[in-house]
Motif scaffolding. Structure first.
Motif, short mmCIF file in Angstrom:
data_model
loop_
_atom_site.label_atom_id
_atom_site.label_comp_id
_atom_site.label_asym_id
_atom_site.label_seq_id
_atom_site.Cartn_x
_atom_site.Cartn_y
_atom_site.Cartn_z
N GLN A 76 2.99 -3.21 3.59
CA GLN A 76 3.06 -3.50 2.16
C GLN A 76 1.72 -4.05 1.67
O GLN A 76 1.26 -3.70 0.57
N GLN A 77 1.07 -4.86 2.46
CA GLN A 77 -0.24 -5.39 2.10
C GLN A 77 -1.27 -4.27 1.99
O GLN A 77 -2.10 -4.26 1.09
N LYS A 78 -1.20 -3.32 2.90
CA LYS A 78 -2.12 -2.17 2.88
C LYS A 78 -1.91 -1.34 1.61
O LYS A 78 -2.87 -0.95 0.95
N GLU A 79 -0.66 -1.10 1.24
CA GLU A 79 -0.37 -0.35 0.02
C GLU A 79 -0.92 -1.08 -1.21
O GLU A 79 -1.48 -0.46 -2.12
N ARG A 80 -0.74 -2.38 -1.22
CA ARG A 80 -1.23 -3.16 -2.36
C ARG A 80 -2.75 -3.17 -2.43
O ARG A 80 -3.32 -3.14 -3.52
N ARG A 81 -3.42 -3.22 -1.28
CA ARG A 81 -4.89 -3.15 -1.29
C ARG A 81 -5.36 -1.80 -1.83
O ARG A 81 -6.31 -1.73 -2.62
N ASP A 82 -4.68 -0.74 -1.41
CA ASP A 82 -5.04 0.60 -1.91
C ASP A 82 -4.81 0.69 -3.42
O ASP A 82 -5.63 1.27 -4.15
N GLU A 83 -3.69 0.15 -3.88
CA GLU A 83 -3.41 0.17 -5.31
C GLU A 83 -4.44 -0.65 -6.09
O GLU A 83 -4.88 -0.24 -7.16
N LYS B 79 -7.56 -1.13 -5.24
CA LYS B 79 -8.80 -0.34 -5.30
C LYS B 79 -8.73 0.71 -6.40
O LYS B 79 -9.69 0.91 -7.15
N LYS B 80 -7.58 1.38 -6.52
CA LYS B 80 -7.42 2.38 -7.57
C LYS B 80 -7.52 1.75 -8.95
O LYS B 80 -8.16 2.29 -9.85
N LEU B 81 -6.88 0.60 -9.11
CA LEU B 81 -6.92 -0.08 -10.41
C LEU B 81 -8.33 -0.57 -10.74
O LEU B 81 -8.74 -0.52 -11.90
N GLU B 82 -9.08 -1.00 -9.74
CA GLU B 82 -10.46 -1.42 -10.00
C GLU B 82 -11.33 -0.25 -10.40
O GLU B 82 -12.20 -0.38 -11.26
#
Length: 100
Positions: free
Chosen positions: A33-40, A42-45
């Motif tokens: 879940q932490q990995k998914e949130r980091r990826d999200e 990055k996309k938002l940034e």
């Protein structure tokens, strides 16, 4: 096998392994879940950077339109197909864009 038995029966090792498994798979903030949130994030940034760049471009265009008669004329000609007296306007359409 006899050398491995003391390690397998060690209660601290078993507790550590169970803790790691719990934290990786079952915890509320598990690894995946932490990995998914980091990826999200990055996309938002990336989206944020894109929109900030678009805002700066629009501010520059607005400044030019407010302060430059040549920019106003260019905008009117391109956007609203306005022309001066005695001029002819030719509009070219992209045939490949029309098919899609």
């Amino acid at each position: 096998m006899k050398k491995a038995i003391p390690y397998l029966t060690n209660k601290y090792l078993i507790a550590a392994i169970l803790f790691i498994v719990w934290m990786l798979f079952y915890d509320q903030r598990d690894y995946f879940q932490q990995k998914e949130r980091r990826d999200e994030l990055k996309k938002l940034e990336l989206k944020k950077a894109y929109y900030e760049q678009e805002i700066e471009k629009t501010k520059k265009e607005l400044y030019d339109l407010q302060n430059s008669p040549a920019a106003i004329e260019k905008y009117a000609r391109e956007r609203y197909l306005m022309k001066k007296d005695g001029e002819d306007i030719f509009i070219f359409e992209d045939s490949s864009a029309r098919k899609n």
